[in-house]
Scaffold this active site. Structure first.
Site, PDB file in Angstrom:
ATOM      1  N   GLU A 129      -2.943  -4.503  -3.315  1.00  0.00           N
ATOM      2  CA  GLU A 129      -3.736  -5.359  -4.199  1.00  0.00           C
ATOM      3  C   GLU A 129      -3.490  -4.759  -5.562  1.00  0.00           C
ATOM      4  O   GLU A 129      -2.873  -5.569  -6.675  1.00  0.00           O
ATOM      5  CB  GLU A 129      -4.949  -5.974  -3.761  1.00  0.00           C
ATOM      6  CG  GLU A 129      -4.811  -6.964  -2.499  1.00  0.00           C
ATOM      7  CD  GLU A 129      -5.252  -5.964  -1.352  1.00  0.00           C
ATOM      8  OE1 GLU A 129      -5.743  -6.586  -0.204  1.00  0.00           O
ATOM      9  OE2 GLU A 129      -5.019  -4.942  -1.360  1.00  0.00           O
ATOM     10  N   CYS A 167      -4.044   0.636  -2.436  1.00  0.00           N
ATOM     11  CA  CYS A 167      -3.858  -0.373  -1.587  1.00  0.00           C
ATOM     12  C   CYS A 167      -2.837  -1.274  -2.272  1.00  0.00           C
ATOM     13  O   CYS A 167      -2.363  -1.260  -3.314  1.00  0.00           O
ATOM     14  CB  CYS A 167      -5.269  -1.291  -1.509  1.00  0.00           C
ATOM     15  SG  CYS A 167      -6.615  -0.263  -0.798  1.00  0.00           S
ATOM     16  N   CYS A 182     -10.915  -3.357  -3.624  1.00  0.00           N
ATOM     17  CA  CYS A 182      -9.817  -4.245  -4.167  1.00  0.00           C
ATOM     18  C   CYS A 182     -10.449  -5.633  -4.549  1.00  0.00           C
ATOM     19  O   CYS A 182      -9.975  -6.019  -5.662  1.00  0.00           O
ATOM     20  CB  CYS A 182      -8.707  -4.552  -2.860  1.00  0.00           C
ATOM     21  SG  CYS A 182      -7.746  -3.062  -2.846  1.00  0.00           S
ATOM     22  N   CYS A 213      -9.715  -5.246   0.839  1.00  0.00           N
ATOM     23  CA  CYS A 213     -11.303  -4.345   1.071  1.00  0.00           C
ATOM     24  C   CYS A 213     -12.154  -4.440  -0.097  1.00  0.00           C
ATOM     25  O   CYS A 213     -11.853  -5.196  -0.995  1.00  0.00           O
ATOM     26  CB  CYS A 213     -10.771  -2.845   1.063  1.00  0.00           C
ATOM     27  SG  CYS A 213     -10.320  -2.152  -0.388  1.00  0.00           S
ATOM     28  N   ASN A 263       0.873  -1.240  -0.217  1.00  0.00           N
ATOM     29  CA  ASN A 263       0.027  -0.059   0.002  1.00  0.00           C
ATOM     30  C   ASN A 263       0.881   1.294  -0.194  1.00  0.00           C
ATOM     31  O   ASN A 263       1.866   1.290   0.677  1.00  0.00           O
ATOM     32  CB  ASN A 263      -0.954   0.005   1.143  1.00  0.00           C
ATOM     33  CG  ASN A 263      -0.271   0.019   2.476  1.00  0.00           C
ATOM     34  OD1 ASN A 263       0.548  -0.805   2.826  1.00  0.00           O
ATOM     35  ND2 ASN A 263      -0.916   0.490   3.436  1.00  0.00           N
ATOM     36  N   GLU A 276       0.417   5.085   0.529  1.00  0.00           N
ATOM     37  CA  GLU A 276      -0.697   6.388   1.065  1.00  0.00           C
ATOM     38  C   GLU A 276      -0.343   7.648   0.465  1.00  0.00           C
ATOM     39  O   GLU A 276       0.657   7.906   0.276  1.00  0.00           O
ATOM     40  CB  GLU A 276      -0.689   6.329   2.558  1.00  0.00           C
ATOM     41  CG  GLU A 276      -1.354   5.039   2.928  1.00  0.00           C
ATOM     42  CD  GLU A 276      -1.346   5.157   4.295  1.00  0.00           C
ATOM     43  OE1 GLU A 276      -2.014   4.051   5.329  1.00  0.00           O
ATOM     44  OE2 GLU A 276      -0.796   6.069   5.243  1.00  0.00           O
TER      45      GLU A 276
END
Length: 130
Positions: free
Chosen positions: A54, A52, A88, A85, A41, A43
């Site tokens: 993935e 993220c 994702c 999530c 990830n 940010e």
């Protein structure tokens, strides 16, 4: 065989840029070309502009020449068996099949295996919509 994906996801997590959430995540994909692609990830202060682990791994797979996710491992530093999530899950399903295995990991290895269909049973289907 999933152990190599766990190790790759764990190693990828070390590259996470998570200064705001302090929640590093790593992901590893085994693609249809046999290669392993990883992501972490990343940010951004302007939430939710980061991404993220993935989709980072998916981007690496596509740019590396892979087309389909055969199996995937996900690990988070602070949450054992952290699933992808919702957003994702849909992104993964774009490149996976209903029976693609998703390995949820903790600090010692794979602890739970789910299929993509179990994670997202009513996903948009690219063969119908696209």
């Amino acid at each position: 065989m999933a152990h190599d994906l766990f190790e790759a996801a764990r190693d990828a997590m070390k590259f996470a840029h998570a200064p705001y959430s302090k929640f590093p995540v790593g992901a590893a994909i085994r693609a249809d070309d046999g290669r392993i692609y990883t992501g972490a990830n990343i940010e951004n202060l302007s939430f939710p502009q980061g991404w993220c682990a993935e989709p980072t791994a998916i981007g690496c797979m596509i740019m590396g020449g892979g087309k389909k996710i055969i199996e995937m491992a996900v690990i988070a530093e602070k949450l054992a068996l952290c699933p992808p999530c919702g957003g994702c899950r849909q992104k993964i399903s774009e490149f996976a099949s209903a029976d693609t295995k998703i390995f949820l990991c903790d600090e010692v290895g794979v602890q739970k295996t789910m299929t993509m269909d179990e994670l997202l049973p009513l996903s948009f289907k690219t063969d119908i919509l696209g």
